[in-house]
Design a protein around this motif. Structure first.
Motif, PDB file in Angstrom:
ATOM      1  N   GLY A  69      38.069  37.188  39.836  1.00  0.00           N
ATOM      2  CA  GLY A  69      38.452  38.380  38.802  1.00  0.00           C
ATOM      3  C   GLY A  69      39.477  38.018  37.544  1.00  0.00           C
ATOM      4  O   GLY A  69      39.580  38.866  36.873  1.00  0.00           O
ATOM      5  N   SER A  70      39.588  36.801  37.199  1.00  0.00           N
ATOM      6  CA  SER A  70      40.183  36.351  36.171  1.00  0.00           C
ATOM      7  C   SER A  70      41.786  36.694  36.180  1.00  0.00           C
ATOM      8  O   SER A  70      42.259  36.745  34.901  1.00  0.00           O
ATOM      9  N   ILE A  71      42.368  37.156  37.205  1.00  0.00           N
ATOM     10  CA  ILE A  71      43.643  37.384  37.353  1.00  0.00           C
ATOM     11  C   ILE A  71      44.087  36.787  38.639  1.00  0.00           C
ATOM     12  O   ILE A  71      43.432  36.696  39.464  1.00  0.00           O
ATOM     13  N   ASN A 132      31.561  37.298  39.812  1.00  0.00           N
ATOM     14  CA  ASN A 132      32.098  38.336  39.548  1.00  0.00           C
ATOM     15  C   ASN A 132      31.778  39.352  40.750  1.00  0.00           C
ATOM     16  O   ASN A 132      32.686  40.471  41.219  1.00  0.00           O
ATOM     17  N   ASN A 264      40.684  43.586  41.686  1.00  0.00           N
ATOM     18  CA  ASN A 264      39.524  43.674  40.959  1.00  0.00           C
ATOM     19  C   ASN A 264      39.539  45.009  40.228  1.00  0.00           C
ATOM     20  O   ASN A 264      38.629  45.028  39.051  1.00  0.00           O
ATOM     21  N   ALA A 267      40.889  44.015  36.912  1.00  0.00           N
ATOM     22  CA  ALA A 267      39.872  43.285  36.244  1.00  0.00           C
ATOM     23  C   ALA A 267      38.797  44.431  35.528  1.00  0.00           C
ATOM     24  O   ALA A 267      38.409  43.877  34.511  1.00  0.00           O
ATOM     25  N   GLU A 268      38.509  45.313  36.030  1.00  0.00           N
ATOM     26  CA  GLU A 268      37.673  46.346  35.631  1.00  0.00           C
ATOM     27  C   GLU A 268      38.336  47.187  34.549  1.00  0.00           C
ATOM     28  O   GLU A 268      37.567  48.171  34.089  1.00  0.00           O
TER      29      GLU A 268
END
Length: 429
Positions: A69-71, A132, A264, A267-268
């Motif tokens: 999620g790059s978080i 992802n 998630n 992230a979106e």
């Protein structure tokens, strides 16, 4: 620099609180800490136990979900901080060392995550976009956890009823969004179908739980038995408030998230949906966290986890910091009243463990499906084969890797294997 400093402060503070026995993140470790504080367990035994219970979750669950999620999933930081703090003896020097190592660990997670993502993009087979997909089923699947918790606690029949009502609520929102039936003035209002289904399910869970009332005349068992331990938590309210404020601030900057579902969604770019998911998760975990905190005198560094919702909904960093601290203060001040409430409604108290079990089972399934989809997107055909084999071999081997980690870890392994196949000329993307 601000982001790095936040991560350093969170890691250092969490390690210090664990070292002093003020707060630990892992719900399973919290009841064990008093055994050491009261001299029934050595520090070495406590440290080994913390490592055994947390390390696998950091490597197999927290970090892979964070990469997807790059978080940063908060588990990646706070489970590691638990290990650091509990592995060292208490004392001015050792506590200071715990703070330094915890701060370095927080910075390392922040910088290391980006390094890993950058390295993935440099590979012959860049599987970041495909990876992802790990989180795609999580958001949709998570709305079913209240129905599973109801089935576990109150029987399958009520669980099916709750599932049907939540599913109907979801589809009703899908219809109203499509037909633009809800408007403010002339502007259509788009609601989250999954968020509404989750709220409906949580309402039904609370409704069923509150129907179970205690018949005893003395309704303050928790509050009276553990007065000293509640007082211990209140004594350390200021350091806990600082922790809550820092976590809310980091969430506001989208540095961290409290669970895979809200992660998630954030992230979106779905901020309101992510906030609703974080709020629902916090409500569900109140009985479990409150019961263990009251009984042990050891709190959680993020309290009941409402600080994540506060960070998401706050308009800026400063307000997030203040609201996060205030939330922890109110939680601690209300612990005694909450103890009385949990005694009056034993169904609510019992729901804590069922909610945790339900969430774990839903995440196991959702992350396995997501991992399989991601793996197959990386290397079509081989991905499904690899995840299925990985899962079954792990089960036969006695589950050395937790089920929740199989999907994400398996997808990473397929990505690495896929790159080797490309280098050997055996696969062309």
């Amino acid at each position: 620099m601000l982001e790095i400093m936040l991560m350093v402060c969170i890691g250092a503070l969490a390690a210090v609180m664990a070292n002093l026995g003020i707060a630990v993140f892992n719900d399973g470790i919290r009841p064990i800490v008093p055994e050491n504080l009261e001299g029934r367990m050595t520090r070495k035994e406590l440290g080994v136990t913390a490592f055994a219970m947390s390390f696998g979750l950091v490597i197999g669950f927290g970090i892979p979900i964070s990469i997807a999620g790059s978080i940063i999933l908060i588990h990646s930081i706070l489970l590691g901080s638990d290990i650091i703090g509990l592995a060292l003896d208490r004392g001015k020097v050792k506590t200071t060392i715990a703070a330094i190592i915890g701060g370095l660990y927080g910075a390392g997670i922040y910088m290391g995550l980006q390094v890993v993502v950058d390295l993935f993009t440099m590979l012959p087979l860049n599987f970041v976009d495909a990876f992802n997909k790990v989180g795609d089923p999580v958001v949709v699947s998570f709305m079913v956890f209240p129905a599973i918790a109801i089935a576990l606690q109150f029987g399958v029949k009520k669980g099916i009823i709750a599932f049907a009502i939540a599913a109907f609520a979801r589809q009703l929102i899908v219809f109203t969004n499509g037909a633009e039936l809800i408007k403010i003035g002339s502007t259509p209002v788009v609601l989250s179908p999954e968020g509404i289904a989750l709220v409906v399910g949580m309402f039904l869970l609370i409704f069923f739980a509150m129907r179970e009332k205690s018949e005893e005349t003395n309704l303050s068992t928790l509050a009276t038995l553990f007065t000293d331990r509640v007082a211990r938590i209140k004594k350390h309210r200021w350091i806990l408030m600082l922790s809550g404020g820092l976590v809310a601030a980091a969430t506001n900057l989208l540095l961290i998230a409290g669970d895979p579902i809200s992660l998630n969604l954030l992230a979106e770019g779905k901020m309101s949906e992510g906030g609703i998911a974080a709020l629902a998760k916090a409500i569900g975990f109140v009985p479990l966290i409150a019961s263990t905190a009251i009984a042990t005198g050891v709190y959680g560094p993020i309290g009941f986890t409402f600080v994540f919702a506060a960070g998401i909904f706050a308009p800026n960093l400063g307000i997030a910091l203040l609201i996060g601290a205030l939330i922890i203060f109110l939680e601690i001040q209300l612990l005694t009243k909450l103890a009385t409430f949990l005694d009056r409604y034993p169904g609510i108290r019992a729901s804590g463990e069922n909610i945790r079990t339900a969430m774990s089972r839903v995440l196991e399934v959702a992350l396995l499906i997501g991992g399989a989809n991601a793996a197959d997107a990386i290397v079509p055909g081989f991905g499904f084969f690899a995840i299925a084999g990985f899962y079954l071999i792990n089960e036969i081997a006695g589950r050395p890797i937790v089920r929740m980690a199989i999907g994400p870890v398996g997808a990473i392994i397929v990505g690495i294997v896929g790159n080797l196949l490309v280098l050997l000329g055996l696969y062309t993307p």
